[in-house]
Design a protein around this motif. Structure first.
Motif, PDB file in Angstrom:
ATOM      1  N   ASP A  50      -3.088 -13.156   1.337  1.00  5.90           N
ATOM      2  CA  ASP A  50      -3.974 -11.986   1.279  1.00  5.90           C
ATOM      3  C   ASP A  50      -4.901 -11.967   2.486  1.00  5.90           C
ATOM      4  OD1 ASP A  50      -2.944 -11.141  -1.107  1.00  5.90           O
ATOM      5  OD2 ASP A  50      -4.699 -11.648  -2.324  1.00  5.90           O
ATOM      6  N   MET A  51      -5.433 -10.787   2.808  1.00  4.01           N
ATOM      7  CA  MET A  51      -6.415 -10.728   3.893  1.00  4.01           C
ATOM      8  C   MET A  51      -7.790 -10.485   3.268  1.00  4.01           C
ATOM      9  SD  MET A  51      -6.488 -11.402   6.989  1.00  4.01           S
ATOM     10  CE  MET A  51      -4.862 -11.241   7.731  1.00  4.01           C
ATOM     11  N   GLN A 105      -4.838  -4.788   7.725  1.00  2.00           N
ATOM     12  CA  GLN A 105      -5.860  -3.865   7.205  1.00  2.00           C
ATOM     13  C   GLN A 105      -6.054  -2.705   8.187  1.00  2.00           C
ATOM     14  OE1 GLN A 105      -8.648  -7.085   7.155  1.00  2.00           O
ATOM     15  NE2 GLN A 105      -8.862  -7.046   4.925  1.00  2.00           N
ATOM     16  N   VAL A 110      -2.491  -2.392   3.972  1.00  2.00           N
ATOM     17  CA  VAL A 110      -3.560  -1.867   3.093  1.00  2.00           C
ATOM     18  C   VAL A 110      -4.583  -1.165   3.989  1.00  2.00           C
ATOM     19  CG1 VAL A 110      -3.313  -3.797   1.451  1.00  2.00           C
ATOM     20  CG2 VAL A 110      -5.031  -3.949   3.266  1.00  2.00           C
ATOM     21  N   LYS A 111      -5.533  -0.472   3.378  1.00  2.29           N
ATOM     22  CA  LYS A 111      -6.625   0.077   4.207  1.00  2.29           C
ATOM     23  C   LYS A 111      -7.687  -1.001   4.401  1.00  2.29           C
ATOM     24  CE  LYS A 111      -5.326   4.684   3.326  1.00  2.29           C
ATOM     25  NZ  LYS A 111      -5.095   5.402   2.094  1.00  2.29           N
ATOM     26  N   TYR A 137     -12.994  -4.444   2.136  1.00  2.00           N
ATOM     27  CA  TYR A 137     -14.346  -4.976   2.412  1.00  2.00           C
ATOM     28  C   TYR A 137     -15.159  -4.009   3.268  1.00  2.00           C
ATOM     29  CZ  TYR A 137     -11.876  -9.116   0.795  1.00  2.00           C
ATOM     30  OH  TYR A 137     -11.126  -9.985   0.042  1.00  2.00           O
ATOM     31  N   ASN A 142     -15.280   6.695   9.571  1.00  2.00           N
ATOM     32  CA  ASN A 142     -14.843   7.882   8.828  1.00  2.00           C
ATOM     33  C   ASN A 142     -13.551   7.570   8.102  1.00  2.00           C
ATOM     34  OD1 ASN A 142     -16.846   9.742   9.657  1.00  2.00           O
ATOM     35  ND2 ASN A 142     -15.882   9.707  11.691  1.00  2.00           N
ATOM     36  N   LYS A 143     -13.512   7.957   6.847  1.00  2.00           N
ATOM     37  CA  LYS A 143     -12.330   7.666   6.028  1.00  2.00           C
ATOM     38  C   LYS A 143     -11.055   8.214   6.677  1.00  2.00           C
ATOM     39  CE  LYS A 143     -10.068   7.171   1.915  1.00  2.00           C
ATOM     40  NZ  LYS A 143      -8.795   7.827   2.101  1.00  2.00           N
ATOM     41  N   SER A 158      -9.390   5.862   9.011  1.00  2.00           N
ATOM     42  CA  SER A 158      -8.611   4.808   8.335  1.00  2.00           C
ATOM     43  C   SER A 158      -7.280   5.373   7.851  1.00  2.00           C
ATOM     44  CB  SER A 158      -9.385   4.240   7.139  1.00  2.00           C
ATOM     45  OG  SER A 158     -10.543   3.571   7.573  1.00  2.00           O
ATOM     46  N   ALA A 167       0.819  -0.755   0.361  1.00  2.00           N
ATOM     47  CA  ALA A 167      -0.040  -0.976  -0.810  1.00  2.00           C
ATOM     48  C   ALA A 167      -1.172   0.042  -0.806  1.00  2.00           C
ATOM     49  CB  ALA A 167      -0.594  -2.396  -0.789  1.00  2.00           C
ATOM     50  N   SER A 168      -1.064   1.030  -1.674  1.00  2.00           N
ATOM     51  CA  SER A 168      -2.079   2.089  -1.715  1.00  2.00           C
ATOM     52  C   SER A 168      -1.934   2.853  -3.024  1.00  2.00           C
ATOM     53  CB  SER A 168      -1.855   3.049  -0.533  1.00  2.00           C
ATOM     54  OG  SER A 168      -2.700   4.152  -0.631  1.00  2.00           O
ATOM     55  N   HIS A 169      -3.042   3.456  -3.451  1.00  2.00           N
ATOM     56  CA  HIS A 169      -2.982   4.370  -4.606  1.00  2.00           C
ATOM     57  C   HIS A 169      -3.103   5.812  -4.137  1.00  2.00           C
ATOM     58  CE1 HIS A 169      -4.702   0.633  -6.645  1.00  2.00           C
ATOM     59  NE2 HIS A 169      -3.415   0.679  -6.880  1.00  2.00           N
ATOM     60  N   ASN A 170      -3.103   5.983  -2.835  1.00  2.00           N
ATOM     61  CA  ASN A 170      -3.266   7.315  -2.260  1.00  2.00           C
ATOM     62  C   ASN A 170      -1.879   7.950  -2.136  1.00  2.00           C
ATOM     63  OD1 ASN A 170      -3.409   9.405  -0.299  1.00  2.00           O
ATOM     64  ND2 ASN A 170      -5.323   8.550   0.478  1.00  2.00           N
TER      65      ASN A 170
END
Ligand code: FAD
Length: 453
Positions: A254-255, A288, A314-315, A318, A338-339, A342, A365-368
């Motif tokens: 994991d990061m 990330q 992933v985005k 942290y 700004n989102k 990312s 890996a995302s829920h978007n």
């Protein structure tokens, strides 16, 4: 399980941008329809209401942040409930959006702590409620306890990656203990998975997949002297890689925060370069996308690792920590502010990773739904994995497995106190204003959410 073909046509040549966007929208709508079909239970609706309150109430968010700090020092469910009661009590403000909720939660938590404020039954119910909420996110107290849930997931068409929750590692003894727990987990899960039925979509990679944290494998992580942490974590991570290879499992690193990013990247490159790991091992690392220099990290991985390896994109979890840390030290922020930046970085890296197959095995890996649909639109051959978090991505998991895609659910394992901390972190992360999940639960128009960032 119903396999529904997603609306994609595989073009022989790279599709023009408009065609990609059309496919992203079609796939996004298809996934969203699958999520709606997966259904929402009454409990789930109530939990989502709690998340909405959490998103709108800074006092409640602050109380939960503090709970994460004190949780490791608590001695069990009652003690944890007592802390929760006192923090919620402090956070109570009649005019706050969640004022009523806080009052009720505070009384309930106090009951759980004392077992008597409103009668023993209430205490039991509150204890159960805490337990229920945590078990939405964690799959067992230890790997053996988690096996039935993992087997159930596999039956339903989703693989898992297991994450052993634990306290922060501050001593060598704790690092040794975490390494031992990981080793036992690999062996326990490998034994159990042998009896699971064949699943052609999932069986192209090892059935057992363990996610590990380098900061739990060494107490000596220091950004200014990474070689000390690398030297200390090496022998423990090497041992786990050996076990993973021996039992035919995948080991994923994991990061974490920026303070350990370079150390973790170098450690993984060094170990995967050792002759014994050049063949026969399945392993991977995390990239990330919210980091401004994520492209450089990917270059480093592509140059440094010769054999096929997995990258989980992933985005980054942290964001608040990195921005606060940078502000406090007067540094330039390592993360985008700004989102949308990312999101764009995620899509750029998705393309780069897919272009580097088969050297890189890609896990998105995302829920978007936009981020996922974009990856699927660029990979009509479906040679990629989609990963979701247990508890947050359950309906997504169902929608994606129903499309016949390879899905892996990230499943934390641990006791209630560790589970509470994990739960609070995930809730805080996913109730920040820019979160895709929150936007969806607030009813933002789907086409707007599927638009190009
Ligand atoms: C299976 C799985 C494994 C994971 N493993 C890791 C891991 O090893 N390490 C890790 O760090 N994370 C990990 N994560 C968490 C991940 O990084 C994200 O925090 C989480 O998935 C939310 O991103 P999203 O794409 O699902 O949602 P979205 O709502 O699309 O994105 C939210 C993310 O956008 C970013 N963001 C939010 N606000 C801003 C802003 N103002 N400016 C710039 N960027 C912003 C943050 O990264 C935030 O988490 C994992 C997630 C999953 C599903």
């Amino acid at each position: 399980m119903t396999i529904v073909a997603p609306p994609t046509a595989a073009p022989a040549q790279p599709a023009p941008p408009d065609a990609v966007e059309a496919r992203v929208r079609a796939l996004g709508r298809h996934i969203a329809a699958g999520q709606a079909k997966a259904g929402r239970t009454r409990t789930r609706v109530l939990e989502d209401r709690g998340m909405e309150l959490l998103a709108r109430d800074p006092a409640l968010r602050a109380a939960l942040f503090r709970l994460v700090d004190v949780a490791p020092a608590t001695s069990g469910r009652r003690d944890l409930a007592a802390h929760l009661a006192s923090l919620l009590g402090e956070a109570q403000a009649a005019d706050a959006p969640a004022g009523g909720f806080l009052r009720r939660a505070s009384v309930t938590a106090r009951s759980a702590a004392t077992g008597r404020a409103s009668g023993p039954a209430v205490g039991a119910v509150a204890g159960l409620a805490v337990h229920r909420m945590a078990t939405r996110f964690i799959v067992g107290e230890d790997p053996a306890d988690a096996v039935p849930t993992l087997a159930g997931l596999w039956e339903s068409g989703a693989a898992a990656t297991v994450d052993l929750l634990g306290e922060a590692t501050v001593t060598t003894a704790e690092a040794d203990r975490y390494a031992r727990r990981c080793d036992e987990a690999l062996r326990t899960l490998a034994r159990a998975a042998q009896t699971w039925p064949a699943r052609p979509t999932l069986d192209v990679v090892p059935r057992v997949n363990l996610s590990v944290k380098v900061t739990a494998l060494t107490a000596k992580v220091k950004a200014e002297a990474p070689e000390i942490g690398i030297a200390d974590a090496s022998h423990r991570l090497r041992g786990l890689l050996r076990t993973a290879k021996a039992v035919g499992a995948h080991l994923h690193v994991d990061m974490e925060s920026m303070a350990s990013r370079d150390l973790i990247t170098q450690l993984v490159i060094d170990l995967l370069g050792e002759p014994e790991f050049r063949t026969g091992l399945s392993a991977g690392i995390v990239l990330q996308a919210y980091l401004r220099d994520a492209d450089e990290q990917l270059d480093q991985l592509l140059d440094g690792i010769q054999q096929p390896f997995t990258v989980r994109l992933v985005k980054g979890a942290y964001w608040e920590h990195e921005t606060v840390e940078a502000r406090q030290h007067g540094w330039d922020s390592p993360v985008y502010l700004n989102k949308v930046e990312s999101d764009r970085s995620f899509e750029r890296l998705t393309k780069r990773l897919l272009d580097h197959r088969p050297h890189v095995k890609v896990a998105i890996a995302s829920h978007n739904v936009r981020s996922i649909a974009h990856a699927l639109a660029l990979a009509p051959d479906r040679d990629l994995e989609l990963q979701v978090l247990r508890g947050l991505g359950d309906d997504l998991q169902v929608a994606l497995t129903d499309m016949g895609l390879r899905v892996r659910t990230y499943c934390p394992v641990g006791d209630l106190v560790a589970g509470m901390s994990y739960l609070v972190r995930r809730l805080l992360e996913n109730t920040s204003n820019d979160s895709f999940l929150l936007s969806r639960s607030r009813g933002t128009d789907l086409d707007q959410l599927l638009a190009k960032p």
